[in-house]
Design a protein around this motif. Structure first.
Motif, PDB file in Angstrom:
ATOM      1  N   GLY A  22       0.855  -1.394   0.201  1.00  0.00           N
ATOM      2  CA  GLY A  22       0.004   0.243   0.245  1.00  0.00           C
ATOM      3  C   GLY A  22       0.722   1.011   0.098  1.00  0.00           C
ATOM      4  O   GLY A  22       0.354   2.574  -0.022  1.00  0.00           O
ATOM      5  N   SER A  23       2.613   1.404  -0.009  1.00  0.00           N
ATOM      6  CA  SER A  23       2.799   2.323  -0.540  1.00  0.00           C
ATOM      7  C   SER A  23       3.335   3.393  -1.777  1.00  0.00           C
ATOM      8  O   SER A  23       3.002   2.785  -2.359  1.00  0.00           O
ATOM      9  CB  SER A  23       4.426   1.395   0.570  1.00  0.00           C
ATOM     10  N   SER A  24       2.969   4.796  -0.969  1.00  0.00           N
ATOM     11  CA  SER A  24       3.069   5.086  -2.112  1.00  0.00           C
ATOM     12  C   SER A  24       4.520   5.123  -3.231  1.00  0.00           C
ATOM     13  O   SER A  24       5.481   4.854  -2.023  1.00  0.00           O
ATOM     14  CB  SER A  24       2.924   6.622  -2.348  1.00  0.00           C
ATOM     15  N   PRO A  25       4.485   4.845  -4.596  1.00  0.00           N
ATOM     16  CA  PRO A  25       6.012   4.783  -5.384  1.00  0.00           C
ATOM     17  C   PRO A  25       6.737   5.558  -5.574  1.00  0.00           C
ATOM     18  O   PRO A  25       6.009   7.250  -5.242  1.00  0.00           O
ATOM     19  CB  PRO A  25       5.164   4.766  -6.513  1.00  0.00           C
ATOM     20  N   SER A  26       8.149   5.738  -5.542  1.00  0.00           N
ATOM     21  CA  SER A  26       9.007   7.289  -6.228  1.00  0.00           C
ATOM     22  C   SER A  26       8.094   7.535  -7.255  1.00  0.00           C
ATOM     23  O   SER A  26       8.107   7.005  -8.469  1.00  0.00           O
ATOM     24  CB  SER A  26       9.741   6.690  -5.888  1.00  0.00           C
ATOM     25  N   THR A 210      12.678  29.665 -33.356  1.00  0.00           N
ATOM     26  CA  THR A 210      12.637  29.425 -31.928  1.00  0.00           C
ATOM     27  C   THR A 210      12.366  30.663 -30.775  1.00  0.00           C
ATOM     28  O   THR A 210      11.941  31.760 -31.566  1.00  0.00           O
ATOM     29  CB  THR A 210      14.677  28.598 -32.074  1.00  0.00           C
ATOM     30  N   GLY A 211      12.239  29.731 -29.934  1.00  0.00           N
ATOM     31  CA  GLY A 211      11.913  30.854 -28.768  1.00  0.00           C
ATOM     32  C   GLY A 211      11.334  30.321 -27.474  1.00  0.00           C
ATOM     33  O   GLY A 211      12.337  29.598 -26.472  1.00  0.00           O
ATOM     34  N   TRP A 212      11.045  30.698 -26.715  1.00  0.00           N
ATOM     35  CA  TRP A 212      10.986  30.123 -25.157  1.00  0.00           C
ATOM     36  C   TRP A 212       9.141  29.992 -24.902  1.00  0.00           C
ATOM     37  O   TRP A 212       8.138  30.007 -25.547  1.00  0.00           O
ATOM     38  CB  TRP A 212      10.665  31.007 -24.374  1.00  0.00           C
ATOM     39  N   THR A 213       8.792  29.420 -23.827  1.00  0.00           N
ATOM     40  CA  THR A 213       8.012  28.899 -23.213  1.00  0.00           C
ATOM     41  C   THR A 213       7.914  29.046 -21.647  1.00  0.00           C
ATOM     42  O   THR A 213       8.535  28.709 -21.200  1.00  0.00           O
ATOM     43  CB  THR A 213       7.666  27.149 -23.707  1.00  0.00           C
ATOM     44  N   VAL A 214       6.964  28.908 -20.867  1.00  0.00           N
ATOM     45  CA  VAL A 214       6.260  28.464 -19.576  1.00  0.00           C
ATOM     46  C   VAL A 214       4.633  28.254 -19.118  1.00  0.00           C
ATOM     47  O   VAL A 214       4.200  28.985 -20.229  1.00  0.00           O
ATOM     48  CB  VAL A 214       6.775  30.267 -19.042  1.00  0.00           C
ATOM     49  N   GLY A 215       4.731  27.759 -17.942  1.00  0.00           N
ATOM     50  CA  GLY A 215       3.717  27.223 -17.224  1.00  0.00           C
ATOM     51  C   GLY A 215       3.570  26.750 -16.512  1.00  0.00           C
ATOM     52  O   GLY A 215       4.457  26.972 -15.938  1.00  0.00           O
ATOM     53  N   GLY A 216       2.221  25.603 -16.138  1.00  0.00           N
ATOM     54  CA  GLY A 216       2.196  24.762 -14.816  1.00  0.00           C
ATOM     55  C   GLY A 216       0.979  23.934 -15.479  1.00  0.00           C
ATOM     56  O   GLY A 216       0.390  23.539 -16.379  1.00  0.00           O
ATOM     57  N   GLY A 217       0.739  22.972 -14.416  1.00  0.00           N
ATOM     58  CA  GLY A 217       0.002  21.951 -14.043  1.00  0.00           C
ATOM     59  C   GLY A 217       0.461  21.352 -13.293  1.00  0.00           C
ATOM     60  O   GLY A 217       1.157  21.477 -12.163  1.00  0.00           O
ATOM     61  N   GLY A 218      -1.138  20.131 -12.810  1.00  0.00           N
ATOM     62  CA  GLY A 218      -0.786  18.905 -12.020  1.00  0.00           C
ATOM     63  C   GLY A 218      -1.218  17.931 -12.604  1.00  0.00           C
ATOM     64  O   GLY A 218      -1.587  17.397 -14.442  1.00  0.00           O
ATOM     65  N   GLU A 219      -0.275  17.321 -12.269  1.00  0.00           N
ATOM     66  CA  GLU A 219      -0.073  15.417 -12.371  1.00  0.00           C
ATOM     67  C   GLU A 219      -0.516  14.690 -10.834  1.00  0.00           C
ATOM     68  O   GLU A 219      -0.210  14.866 -10.250  1.00  0.00           O
ATOM     69  CB  GLU A 219       1.318  15.576 -12.892  1.00  0.00           C
ATOM     70  N   TRP A 220      -1.680  13.872 -11.361  1.00  0.00           N
ATOM     71  CA  TRP A 220      -2.128  12.170 -10.168  1.00  0.00           C
ATOM     72  C   TRP A 220      -1.327  11.200 -10.359  1.00  0.00           C
ATOM     73  O   TRP A 220      -1.648  10.406 -11.937  1.00  0.00           O
ATOM     74  CB  TRP A 220      -3.071  12.761 -10.397  1.00  0.00           C
ATOM     75  N   ARG A 221      -0.362  10.643  -9.855  1.00  0.00           N
ATOM     76  CA  ARG A 221      -0.627   9.115 -10.293  1.00  0.00           C
ATOM     77  C   ARG A 221      -1.426   8.257  -9.377  1.00  0.00           C
ATOM     78  O   ARG A 221      -1.783   8.120  -8.725  1.00  0.00           O
ATOM     79  CB  ARG A 221       0.658   8.721  -9.060  1.00  0.00           C
ATOM     80  N   PHE A 222      -2.551   8.317 -11.060  1.00  0.00           N
ATOM     81  CA  PHE A 222      -3.196   6.821  -9.902  1.00  0.00           C
ATOM     82  C   PHE A 222      -3.400   5.098 -10.001  1.00  0.00           C
ATOM     83  O   PHE A 222      -3.745   4.887  -9.752  1.00  0.00           O
ATOM     84  CB  PHE A 222      -4.626   7.731 -11.453  1.00  0.00           C
ATOM     85  N   ALA A 223      -1.691   5.287  -9.959  1.00  0.00           N
ATOM     86  CA  ALA A 223      -1.424   3.716 -10.265  1.00  0.00           C
ATOM     87  C   ALA A 223      -0.049   3.968 -10.440  1.00  0.00           C
ATOM     88  O   ALA A 223       0.683   4.911 -10.416  1.00  0.00           O
ATOM     89  CB  ALA A 223      -2.111   2.843 -11.378  1.00  0.00           C
TER      90      ALA A 223
END
Length: 278
Positions: A22-26, A210-223
């Protein structure tokens, strides 16, 4: 007595196995995945001409008296939209339990495109002139760093930014409209001849920028090996323009041309994806 002792000997092992399962994976390690989403942008196109084609854009003092009713085109705006999707791969380092740094590269196809058209009087009311401009992003990609925090063992919030690249295609043309005929302008050795109803100037430019990019987000480890992500990126690929060249000369020896300046080839991306973690 014997049965009780055996049960006591086995229970710690069973408890240890249950907790490990049941432990969370790295989060540390490589991952690959795919993504799909939408892209959008706004453009404002400005036109500048050479000695001959400037007549089309600056008719304050007409070169030929019959064009006294001509109206110059304004910088015209248009919106771009499309679908984007592709593949990504990267590596994460989980630091101190709740922090994460990483690097990610992605490459995506794109249907992001838009066009604008403006028609103004040339010799009113019978003759008008139409300026058209179009831009599309054929594909794009990035190489970005990621920095984030684990708000829970399975949920990551992150910011990202870095290098961006992509193929930008631009197009512009000019048509004089009316019942028929032709006209030509020649100034300072540059000239053009226009047949009414047919393209008079046209140009296209397709290059990798060519150029640049910036942003953000979220990620869910469902398995243990799988995660779902949602992400926003702003991408800037630098300035973009195209020269529209006359298809025929008039009296002057050199083909006239004008420039359609699209400004920044930038756009926004909102996308979702899945990753497999090794």
């Amino acid at each position: 007595m014997t049965l009780t002792a055996e049960a006591a000997d086995q229970s710690p092992g069973l408890f240890t196995k249950a907790r490990a399962a049941g432990s969370s994976p790295s989060w540390t390690g490589f991952y690959v995945g795919g993504n799909v989403g939408g892209a959008w942008a706004d453009r404002s196109v400005n036109f500048t001409g050479d000695a001959a084609s400037a007549f089309l854009f600056n008719p304050g003092v007409p070169i030929l008296a019959p064009f006294a009713g001509q109206v110059a085109p304004r910088p015209h705006d248009f919106s771009m939209s499309g679908v984007t999707g592709g593949l990504q791969a990267g590596y994460n380092w989980q630091l101190g339990g709740n922090w994460l740094v990483g690097v990610e590269g992605d490459l995506s196809a794109s249907s992001l495109r838009g066009s604008g058209r403006e028609t103004t009087p040339l010799l009113p009311p019978a003759f008008t002139q139409t300026f058209s401009a179009e831009q599309k992003i054929d594909w794009w990609g990035s190489i970005r760093g990621r920095v984030g925090a684990l708000v829970s063992p399975s949920v990551l919030l992150y910011g990202t930014g870095g290098f961006a690249f992509g193929k930008v295609t631009t197009f512009a043309d000019y048509v004089a409209n009316g019942p028929g005929g032709a006209f030509d302008i020649s100034v300072g050795g540059t000239s053009f001849n226009c047949t009414i109803g047919l393209p008079c100037f046209t140009g296209t430019n397709s290059r990798i920028k060519t150029g640049w990019t910036v942003g953000g987000g979220g990620e869910w480890r469902f398995a243990p090996h799988w995660s779902f992500k949602a992400e926003y990126l702003y991408v800037d690929l630098g300035n973009s323009s195209v020269s529209a060249i006359a298809l025929a000369t008039g009296i002057g020896p050199n083909l006239s041309r004008y420039t359609a300046d699209f400004g920044r080839a930038d756009f926004h991306v909102a996308r979702v994806g899945v990753n497999y973690h090794f």
